[in-house]
Design an enzyme around this catalytic site. Structure first.
Site, PDB file in Angstrom:
ATOM      1  N   LYS A 177       0.840  -1.206   0.000  1.00  0.00           N
ATOM      2  CA  LYS A 177       0.000   0.000   0.000  1.00  0.00           C
ATOM      3  C   LYS A 177       0.879   1.262   0.000  1.00  0.00           C
ATOM      4  CE  LYS A 177      -1.746   1.562   4.008  1.00  0.00           C
ATOM      5  NZ  LYS A 177      -1.512   2.978   4.334  1.00  0.00           N
ATOM      6  N   ASN A 178       1.876   1.295   0.882  1.00  0.00           N
ATOM      7  CA  ASN A 178       2.646   2.537   1.062  1.00  0.00           C
ATOM      8  C   ASN A 178       3.688   2.763  -0.019  1.00  0.00           C
ATOM      9  OD1 ASN A 178       1.053   3.081   3.203  1.00  0.00           O
ATOM     10  ND2 ASN A 178       2.562   2.569   4.771  1.00  0.00           N
ATOM     11  N   ARG A 217      -5.270  10.495   4.458  1.00  0.00           N
ATOM     12  CA  ARG A 217      -4.257  11.536   4.665  1.00  0.00           C
ATOM     13  C   ARG A 217      -3.195  11.533   3.571  1.00  0.00           C
ATOM     14  NH1 ARG A 217      -0.899  11.707   7.248  1.00  0.00           N
ATOM     15  NH2 ARG A 217      -0.802  13.877   7.872  1.00  0.00           N
ATOM     16  N   CYS A 226      -5.263  12.322  12.807  1.00  0.00           N
ATOM     17  CA  CYS A 226      -5.995  11.049  12.752  1.00  0.00           C
ATOM     18  C   CYS A 226      -5.827  10.401  14.132  1.00  0.00           C
ATOM     19  CB  CYS A 226      -5.440  10.151  11.649  1.00  0.00           C
ATOM     20  SG  CYS A 226      -3.820   9.492  12.040  1.00  0.00           S
ATOM     21  N   ARG A 252      -0.250  14.505  12.936  1.00  0.00           N
ATOM     22  CA  ARG A 252       0.157  14.286  11.546  1.00  0.00           C
ATOM     23  C   ARG A 252       0.341  15.605  10.776  1.00  0.00           C
ATOM     24  NH1 ARG A 252      -1.310   9.004  10.289  1.00  0.00           N
ATOM     25  NH2 ARG A 252       0.318   9.077   8.718  1.00  0.00           N
ATOM     26  N   PRO A 253       1.183  16.518  11.291  1.00  0.00           N
ATOM     27  CA  PRO A 253       1.386  17.805  10.597  1.00  0.00           C
ATOM     28  C   PRO A 253       2.044  17.618   9.225  1.00  0.00           C
ATOM     29  CG  PRO A 253       3.025  17.504  12.299  1.00  0.00           C
ATOM     30  CD  PRO A 253       2.041  16.385  12.471  1.00  0.00           C
ATOM     31  N   ILE A 254       1.978  18.648   8.383  1.00  0.00           N
ATOM     32  CA  ILE A 254       2.656  18.609   7.077  1.00  0.00           C
ATOM     33  C   ILE A 254       3.591  19.808   6.930  1.00  0.00           C
ATOM     34  CG2 ILE A 254       0.826  17.303   5.910  1.00  0.00           C
ATOM     35  CD1 ILE A 254      -0.060  20.053   4.678  1.00  0.00           C
ATOM     36  N   ASP A 301       4.632   0.791  12.103  1.00  0.00           N
ATOM     37  CA  ASP A 301       3.439   0.128  11.561  1.00  0.00           C
ATOM     38  C   ASP A 301       3.328  -1.330  11.994  1.00  0.00           C
ATOM     39  OD1 ASP A 301       3.388   1.889   8.359  1.00  0.00           O
ATOM     40  OD2 ASP A 301       2.855   2.476  10.391  1.00  0.00           O
ATOM     41  N   ILE A 310       7.635   7.296  17.116  1.00  0.00           N
ATOM     42  CA  ILE A 310       7.266   8.009  15.891  1.00  0.00           C
ATOM     43  C   ILE A 310       5.991   8.826  16.058  1.00  0.00           C
ATOM     44  CG2 ILE A 310       6.779   7.791  13.415  1.00  0.00           C
ATOM     45  CD1 ILE A 310       9.616   6.858  14.144  1.00  0.00           C
ATOM     46  N   ARG A 369      -8.670  -0.656   4.717  1.00  0.00           N
ATOM     47  CA  ARG A 369      -7.868   0.393   4.076  1.00  0.00           C
ATOM     48  C   ARG A 369      -6.509  -0.148   3.675  1.00  0.00           C
ATOM     49  NH1 ARG A 369      -7.290   5.845   7.090  1.00  0.00           N
ATOM     50  NH2 ARG A 369      -6.072   6.059   5.190  1.00  0.00           N
TER      51      ARG A 369
END
Ligand code: EPZ
Length: 417
Positions: free
Chosen positions: A22-23, A92, A116, A121-123, A304, A326, A396
């Protein structure tokens, strides 16, 4: 809302094939925006996040098809530069349109992804990197609006290792004027997979997989056909599940080069692993030795896999210290595991897991993708019938997880809600 029902206590035996990552798939699908012809992607997993990505790409004017495990994307007719809130809030990772839109259209209006369950979860690092490349950035009404005459290469240092931040800026830099250097870059296999695809499209990238990536801008990129790498987190999840339930499981179609930290820790729990380049056989009596883990950026133990490993530790012999470095809120699965009889004490970013002889089945609530996986694993060994609610979280990121566990001998089924 669908739920999964699990009768615990059965060992797992047989073979399970791992799906595409997925990632890796998400940034690679968004990279199709960087060129104006049909790109073909094989081994794409059938996941909600992939469907969300396709929906967003079509909103931007790309033409997409998804047949079997192959996705074709033609962004030749890309006409729109806005990623709307109702799509971004579903996933996201939609923020990965930012780099390609800025490279190709020189402008973007993307809903801020927001936080979330696992964290804020900043950008900020994505945006600061684009500013370093000359972009004008404005935040208004929950959107980031950005534009530029032409992106210019620059040196960019990430205060914190960020996977999608590295991916966004690597994609933006492919069509910038001059050379960009990304420092303290993420080193995940998914970064290398994206760089490989971009190189095959004509990009000039070196250093991917290390903490310093150099991108020399080119004038244009050309379409590509490629195959997505296997999902290392799905593979790790099934290896951990087999160690937990006991039995003899061979996990195939994976790349064990990406599983180093995971397999090292699972071996320490007492499971016997036979490791080949594309498969790993797990034999276990189901008696677990408690082992400490501390999540780190790759090649460290992946965040994860933290929830899944914690599920394994709930029935370990002894004490396991689980440190999550993390994300600031990635222990949501703890309260649900406690309802199944787990003995876990959380203090700050560390959870102390005291192994108990067995878990007891209970109705539990999934909260995020990997927490869902840990609850399914717990249900596989708990005494009685566990019901995992809100499995849309699971859908998901795991392709047909219950079918794969069922084929390994688990008593698990989905109840449509
Ligand atoms: C990617 O998320 C993955 N998602 C996540 O997988 C994974 O958990 C995470 O990397 C860490 O490995 C995808 O690849 C689609 P980060 P990402 O930016 O890129 C902070 C799953 O279960 N940060 O590497 O969003 C951030 O708060 C998902 O498949 C900033 O401060 O994560 C976090 O503490 C969950 N500012 C740390 O960096 C920024 O601008 C790492 O986040 C960006 C990040």
């Amino acid at each position: 809302m669908d739920k999964l029902v699990i009768e615990g206590g059965r060992p797992l035996n047989g073979e399970v094939a791992i799906s595409g990552a997925k990632n890796a798939a998400l940034p690679i699908l968004f990279s199709a925006l960087l060129t104006d012809g049909p790109c073909v992607y094989h081994n794409i997993p059938y996941l909600r996040d992939i469907l969300s990505t396709i929906e967003l790409l079509e909103t931007l004017g790309a033409r997409c098809t998804f047949e079997g495990r192959t996705v074709t994307i033609d962004a030749g007719g890309m006409c729109c530069h806005e990623a709307p809130y109702d799509l971004v809030r579903k996933m996201r990772a939609s923020i990965l349109v930012l780099g390609p839109l800025m490279a190709r259209l020189k402008q973007a209006r993307v809903s801020l992804p927001g936080g979330c369950a696992i964290g804020a979860r900043p950008i900020n690092l994505h945006l600061r990197g684009l500013e370093r490349m000359g972009a004008r950035i404005e935040l208004s009404h929950g959107y980031v609006e950005t534009s530029v005459d032409k992106l210019r290469g620059n040196a960019i240092y990430f205060d914190v290792v960020t996977v999608t931040g590295t991916e966004n800026l690597m994609m933006a830099a492919t069509l910038a004027e001059g050379t960009t250097i990304l420092r303290n870059a993420a080193r995940e296999p998914e970064i290398i997979a994206l760089a490989d695809v971009l190189r095959r499209m004509g990009a000039r990238i070196s250093g991917d997989g290390s903490e310093e990536i150099t991108i020399e801008g080119v004038d244009r990129l050309t379409p590509v056909e490629t195959t997505i790498i296997p999902d290392r987190i799905e593979a790790g999840t099934f290896v951990a599940a087999a160690a937990l339930t006991g039995g003899d499981v061979t996990v195939t179609h994976c790349d064990t080069r990406h599983l180093g930290a995971i397999l090292h820790k699972i071996r320490l729990t007492g499971a016997v692993l036979d490791i080949l380049p594309d498969q790993v056989r797990v034999r276990s009596e189901g008696r677990i030795t408690s082992v400490d883990i501390k999540t780190q950026p790759y090649p460290g133990f992946p965040t994860d896999m933290q929830a899944q490993f914690m599920a394994l530790m709930t029935v370990g012999r002894g004490l396991s210290m689980v440190s999550e470095t993390i994300f600031e809120n990635r222990f949501i699965h703890v309260s649900e595991l406690q309802r199944m009889g787990a003995d876990i004490t959380v203090s700050g970013d560390t959870a102390l897991v005291k192994g108990v002889p067995h878990l007891s089945a209970a109705p539990v609530m999934a909260s995020d993708l990997r927490a869902s996986a840990s609850l399914v694993m717990a249900g596989l060994v708990a005494r009685g019938q566990t019901v995992v609610n809100r499995v849309y979280h699971l859908d998901r990121g795991y392709e047909a997880m219950e079918e794969k566990f069922k084929r390994l001998g688990a008593a698990i089924w989905r109840e449509k809600g």
